[in-house]
Write an enzyme that holds these catalytic residues in place. Structure first.
Site, PDB file in Angstrom:
ATOM      1  N   ASP A 286       5.472 -33.354  -2.336  1.00 31.25           N
ATOM      2  CA  ASP A 286       4.206 -32.947  -1.717  1.00 31.25           C
ATOM      3  C   ASP A 286       3.012 -33.162  -2.657  1.00 31.25           C
ATOM      4  O   ASP A 286       1.954 -33.601  -2.223  1.00 31.25           O
ATOM      5  CB  ASP A 286       4.293 -31.467  -1.315  1.00 31.25           C
TER       6      ASP A 286
ATOM      7  N   GLU B  41      -1.096 -23.294  -7.001  1.00 33.10           N
ATOM      8  CA  GLU B  41      -1.823 -22.708  -5.873  1.00 33.10           C
ATOM      9  C   GLU B  41      -1.341 -21.287  -5.599  1.00 33.10           C
ATOM     10  O   GLU B  41      -0.174 -20.962  -5.828  1.00 33.10           O
ATOM     11  CB  GLU B  41      -1.583 -23.529  -4.605  1.00 33.10           C
TER      12      GLU B  41
ATOM     13  N   HIS C  66      -6.239 -37.635  -0.236  1.00 33.87           N
ATOM     14  CA  HIS C  66      -7.558 -37.009  -0.341  1.00 33.87           C
ATOM     15  C   HIS C  66      -7.920 -36.640  -1.783  1.00 33.87           C
ATOM     16  O   HIS C  66      -9.084 -36.404  -2.076  1.00 33.87           O
ATOM     17  CB  HIS C  66      -7.685 -35.807   0.607  1.00 33.87           C
TER      18      HIS C  66
ATOM     19  N   LYS D 272       3.547 -23.424  -5.606  1.00 38.22           N
ATOM     20  CA  LYS D 272       2.916 -22.588  -4.585  1.00 38.22           C
ATOM     21  C   LYS D 272       3.241 -21.119  -4.841  1.00 38.22           C
ATOM     22  O   LYS D 272       4.188 -20.805  -5.560  1.00 38.22           O
ATOM     23  CB  LYS D 272       3.423 -22.999  -3.204  1.00 38.22           C
TER      24      LYS D 272
ATOM     25  N   HIS E  90      -0.434 -37.017  -5.149  1.00 39.66           N
ATOM     26  CA  HIS E  90      -1.719 -36.627  -5.739  1.00 39.66           C
ATOM     27  C   HIS E  90      -1.747 -36.676  -7.265  1.00 39.66           C
ATOM     28  O   HIS E  90      -2.642 -37.266  -7.864  1.00 39.66           O
ATOM     29  CB  HIS E  90      -2.077 -35.200  -5.334  1.00 39.66           C
TER      30      HIS E  90
END
Ligand code: BG6
Length: 451
Positions: free
Chosen positions: A220, A201, A163, A323, A225
């Site tokens: 991940d 994040e 995405h 994260k 990405h």
């Protein structure tokens, strides 16, 4: 083959991905001028009535309501099936009409089994297979999965979903780089000191241990990405942005990309301990439900890569994602070299100039050194800043539009998926040998001390 898809079959219809990302993405597409009617067939292992399923679809569609969306939700159907069983797959195909897209919203291992089962049953003509990231679990499994897919359908009918390729801020790199004279000539080793691609994040594990604890931040985020963002940042100008040219240019730069493993400083990893982010108190990652602490999964990863070609030789590309950090910083940060000679007589702060393309919020910032107030020979710093336009569709909507329109431009080509695994493989190997310590940082901090 460019015919539109008439039926979208979602395998793993009851799952988190379907509810959280796929259906809301579809809703945003249906609510936009690019939306056209599509039949939705949900497929899952658990029993569910059509009514319960349409209710689920309608709930997920609520964020982007539209007349078309309401019709698609109301007419959608559900089928209980085990998609790793060829007979069940045949039932699924029999329940569809027109050209279909089969969306594997499934854990990677189950997606592999479903692909294997497809080899044992006739597949409908023109079927498009949409596979979520991670594509495989390492280079070898990605290669095997690619070979399995090749036996099923031609490459243009495989849609590897990422995405980030649908994010308008990421796609904006194309306009920014190739529709302006000012940036493109600047982006090369003589002018650039380093490039950082950061996706920090505040979100933590958010109940995703089942998937995340086996992946970690490197797989991940960076393996998929951020390497694609690197490709768009560093590739040569393509002649067009059609699927062939764009993905060809991305693949070319990725083939030249390598971790600087031998220098011993190519990667760092860390895991969060207990802390607070805003008003949220977080337990240590190792104590989160479903986490196997012995697995040593990192929640913050950083890799330094080199692109061994004429344009970029010697410029470090630092990719980082983590994260549970105190600040969400999600940007491409290009640090320019100092000027070769500052005319004697000019004083004041010069500092390195940076071009920051922020993915969230969507902004563009450029630091400049200018004459300060008063004394014209005294320098000062200023920043040019612009908001970037939001896309009409959210990232998933953009990717789904490509899928349903039969345009593979925003799908990850098979060789690119393999390159991304090849690039991170030496880092993963050194981590498995414990050659790089697993550091710690408190949730809500800005990372381990000294990073
Ligand atoms: C997903 C990762 O692919 O991307 C998540 O699995 C991450 O861990 C997410 O949070 C980030 O993307 P976005 O667009 O949701 O900010």
């Amino acid at each position: 083959m460019t015919d539109r898809i008439e039926t979208l079959v979602i395998l793993g219809a009851g799952g988190d991905l379907t509810a959280r990302l796929l259906l809301p993405g579809l809703a945003s597409l249906l609510a936009s001028p690019r939306g056209t009617e599509v039949a939705v067939l949900g497929v899952g292992m658990d029993p569910m009535t059509d009514a319960a399923w349409t209710e689920r679809v309608a709930t997920a569609f609520a964020a982007s309501p539209s007349t078309l969306g309401a019709k698609v939700a109301a007419e959608s159907r559900y089928l209980q099936a085990d998609v790793t069983n060829p007979d069940d797959l045949a039932r699924v195909f029999a329940a569809t009409t027109g050209r279909i897209a089969l969306y594997f919203a499934l854990p990677p291992a189950v997606a592999v089994l479903a692909c294997a089962a497809m080899r044992k049953t006739p597949v409908p003509k023109g079927i498009v297979l949409a596979l979520e990231k991670p594509f495989g679990t390492d280079l070898a499994s990605a290669r095997t999965l690619n070979r399995t897919l090749q036996h099923l359908v031609p490459e243009e009918q495989v849609f590897r979903v990422d995405h980030f390729l649908g994010k308008s801020t990421v796609l904006n790199l194309l306009g920014l780089r190739f529709a302006n004279r000012i940036f493109e000539p600047l982006l090369s080793a003589p002018n650039v000191e380093k490039v950082e691609i950061v996706f920090d994040e505040q979100l933590a594990l958010e109940g995703r241990a089942g998937y995340y604890d086996k992946a970690g931040a490197l797989i991940d985020m960076i393996q998929s990405h951020l390497l694609l963002v690197l490709a768009l940042t560093a590739m040569e100008p393509p002649a067009s942005v059609d699927a062939e040219d764009l993905r060809g240019a991305m693949a070319q730069v990725l083939r030249a990309t390598h971790p600087k493993v031998r220098s011993g400083t190519s990667s760092r990893r860390a895991r969060y301990t207990a802390g607070t982010i805003g008003d949220r108190s977080l337990p240590a990652y190792s104590r989160e439900a479903g986490v196997d602490a012995a697995r040593q999964t990192e929640t913050l990863a950083e890799v330094t890569l080199s692109i061994d070609n004429w344009r970029w030789a010697g410029v470090p590309f630092i990719l980082r994602s983590g994260k549970a950090l105190g600040e969400a910083r999600q940007e491409i940060n290009v640090t320019l070299r100092e000027v070769p000679h500052l005319p004697i007589g000019l004083h004041g702060p010069t500092g390195p100039s940076q071009l920051r393309i922020s993915m969230k919020p969507a902004t563009l910032e450029l630091d400049l050194t200018i004459n300060g107030e008063g004394d014209p020979f005294q320098l000062d710093r200023t920043m040019l800043r612009s908001e970037l336009m939001d896309g009409e569709l959210n990232a998933y909507g953009e990717v789904l539009a490509g899928l349903l329109e039969g345009d593979p431009t925003l799908s990850v080509r098979g060789d690119i998926a393999e390159e991304c695994w090849r690039i991170v493989a030496p880092v993963l190997a050194s981590w498995r040998k414990d050659a790089v310590p697993l550091e710690t940082y408190a949730a809500g901090s800005d990372g381990p001390r000294g990073w």
